[in-house]
Design an enzyme around this catalytic site. Sequence first.
Site, mmCIF file in Angstrom:
data_model
loop_
_atom_site.group_PDB
_atom_site.id
_atom_site.type_symbol
_atom_site.label_atom_id
_atom_site.label_comp_id
_atom_site.label_asym_id
_atom_site.label_seq_id
_atom_site.Cartn_x
_atom_site.Cartn_y
_atom_site.Cartn_z
ATOM 1 N N GLU A 181 -5.444 -29.859 8.092
ATOM 2 C CA GLU A 181 -5.391 -29.118 6.827
ATOM 3 C C GLU A 181 -6.326 -27.917 6.808
ATOM 4 O O GLU A 181 -5.945 -26.819 6.449
ATOM 5 C CB GLU A 181 -5.724 -30.046 5.651
ATOM 6 C CG GLU A 181 -5.729 -29.329 4.309
ATOM 7 C CD GLU A 181 -6.128 -30.227 3.140
ATOM 8 O OE1 GLU A 181 -6.148 -31.459 3.328
ATOM 9 O OE2 GLU A 181 -6.398 -29.706 2.052
ATOM 10 N N ASP A 207 -6.620 -34.165 3.610
ATOM 11 C CA ASP A 207 -7.474 -34.900 2.682
ATOM 12 C C ASP A 207 -6.649 -35.988 1.984
ATOM 13 O O ASP A 207 -5.443 -35.825 1.781
ATOM 14 C CB ASP A 207 -8.035 -33.959 1.604
ATOM 15 C CG ASP A 207 -9.067 -32.987 2.171
ATOM 16 O OD1 ASP A 207 -9.633 -33.296 3.240
ATOM 17 O OD2 ASP A 207 -9.303 -31.949 1.533
ATOM 18 N N TYR A 209 0.809 -1.221 0.000
ATOM 19 C CA TYR A 209 0.000 0.000 0.000
ATOM 20 C C TYR A 209 0.844 1.273 0.000
ATOM 21 O O TYR A 209 0.334 2.354 -0.246
ATOM 22 C CB TYR A 209 -0.976 0.001 1.177
ATOM 23 C CG TYR A 209 -2.216 -0.806 0.878
ATOM 24 C CD1 TYR A 209 -3.027 -0.472 -0.209
ATOM 25 C CD2 TYR A 209 -2.563 -1.905 1.641
ATOM 26 C CE1 TYR A 209 -4.149 -1.224 -0.497
ATOM 27 C CE2 TYR A 209 -3.677 -2.666 1.350
ATOM 28 C CZ TYR A 209 -4.478 -2.314 0.286
ATOM 29 O OH TYR A 209 -5.585 -3.052 -0.015
#
Length: 614
Positions: free
Chosen positions: A443, A496, A357
């Site tokens: 996860e 997963d 910024y």
Amino acid sequence: MLTDESDTGIRNSRHTGCKTLLDHSLERTEEVMYVEEQVLISGPFSIDGSFKGCYDGSEKGGCTLILPQNETLGRGSLFPIGNICNLRVNCEDTSLSERTSDVYLVTDSFGGNFNCDVAGPLRYLFLLDLKEATLHVSRDGQQLYSDNIIVNCTRIPSSIHPLVTTERTMKMTLSNDDVPYTKGYNSRLFVLLVSGLVLALVLMAGLYAMQRRNYLKKLNNSDQQNDTRISSEFSVHVTDAAENANIYSEISPMASLEFDIDKGTILSRIDEVILSVLQQVNDNKPPVLSHFNRSTWLNVSYDENIGLCVNDAMKMTSVRFDSKQSIKKFTLMMKLLSMIYRLIQTGSFCTKRDLYYQDTTLFGNQTALDEALENVSCMIQVPRWRLHVLATSKGCIAGNLCFHDVDGNYVDCSQTKAGIQVPSHIEGLEHIQTDADFVLVVEKDAIFQRLLSEGFCERMRPCIVITGKGFPDMNTRMLLNRLWREFSPKFYILVDADPYGIEIMTVYKYGSRSLSFEAPMLTVPGLEWLGVLPSDIQRLRLKDDSFIDLKLSDRNKITDILARPYISKSQLLYKELNVLLDLGKKAEIESLDSISTSFLTNVYLPTKLKHGCS
DNA sequence: GGAACTTACGGTTGCGCAAT
DNA sequence: ATTGCGCAACCGTAAGTTCC
């Protein structure tokens, strides 16, 4: 718009920077003495102000410093020896400030300090040599001190400029911008001038280093005398290298690693880069920045104790100023070096977002800044967090863990129902305490929240549960790494049973390719893959509707992972990836719900934790 | 002109937030 | 409730650029 040579010539007569630079050559003893005096009075703060008339030494501009209430008066005590006077230079000459496509490489003669100011897509590289300008120091409206410094501007000659290839092009461009530059730049004169500049810089860098050593020695001596209050002239904004070294050695045993780099060393590395750029310009060569290539597996090898780390191949990447491809990257890296220099000098920290910024037009997007920052970190071989640039954490943690954050606040991760955000400044954490037997990495946040809501931490205590919410950020990885180094709980991970889940697991355990140079601070080699294993899909006889067919991208990802350096050292990983390929199916952690909604927390995890992972 | 190098782009994870 | 976007990560490939 200027088109004729005579007009250009008249304007050229205003450009006296070169003359001034010559006048300040090292052959004149009194000038060396003058600069030496500046070193003696330079201070440890950033002076915010402006300089006018960069093109004309006779038009001295100035800057103003407002002192804190408790600051000491007087030249000697106000600007301690060996510190850096970080002068911000704004060239208010319209020929510079109104252009939005230039790079200003600013150096000064006070000890290797520099400032690089960049605006927009660049066209020209300028060297601004700070020699003399007016410096005003005041408090409560009362002027305490003033001195003169001259600022010179020199432009990189067209012969090594990427986008101005001919004299004609240069003249036209300059005419359009109404800039008073020389027609037909005299490159030999330029080389002479820059030679003087570089020689002066080298000499001053040496002088600066010597005085800095004296200063550090002085400070150490004063410490030994139990004078805990650093003398008033040093007290503002000084984060001393020696002081830092002590702090970090208390925080962590990592202090012995090469990652423990003090402030002075980092600043001197940036100085070296700038001097290198100047030297190349002096040699009439286009400046080139160089860092090792972060996007090739050739530079990466596997070490059992670290994970993915940089090997001896060190295939380098060149960021050339004379290349259309690299010029933006060059610009961003120079700009970042400047920003980082200031941060380290002032001892302040900011986030990557903050940096973005500060100049959104220049950076364009966050990704460009992120990439440039990692490259800078790689180039000067200093981890990003040592550069005082942090990233907003996205990880959450809960369980048996307490610490004091960088602000001194006491944080107890067991007193939370939804987890606590991983702090942004991991190195700043102090008094970390935990009795956890194991750390469970999850996860995704959805599973993390579910474990907390079902009282996993209380049931399985003492333990820590943490999630990086997808691919983990550096802070989450650093925190895990620190827990791993300072304590010795078991580390497990639940992801997963799909290629990306497995890749996330490998990032935690082995690290990533692009940040392999920081692996010793980011990896947890002892991490064990708890689940969900692809073989669990078969073993638990999950229902057909609870898993999904592998896509082509999934198969490609599996192939990629199978080709990585750590595969040969992990039979489990190799086996499970092949199971995934053979099955042609993938499953998420939530797939276990098809057995029972409480299966994960009541059966799956307790069983795996008790009897092992596979 | 081809090899080597660099960058841009696309695709993936997960989550939060604002607009629809 | 859904969708799109941004953020913080990961990576490979195609296309563009430079070098020899």
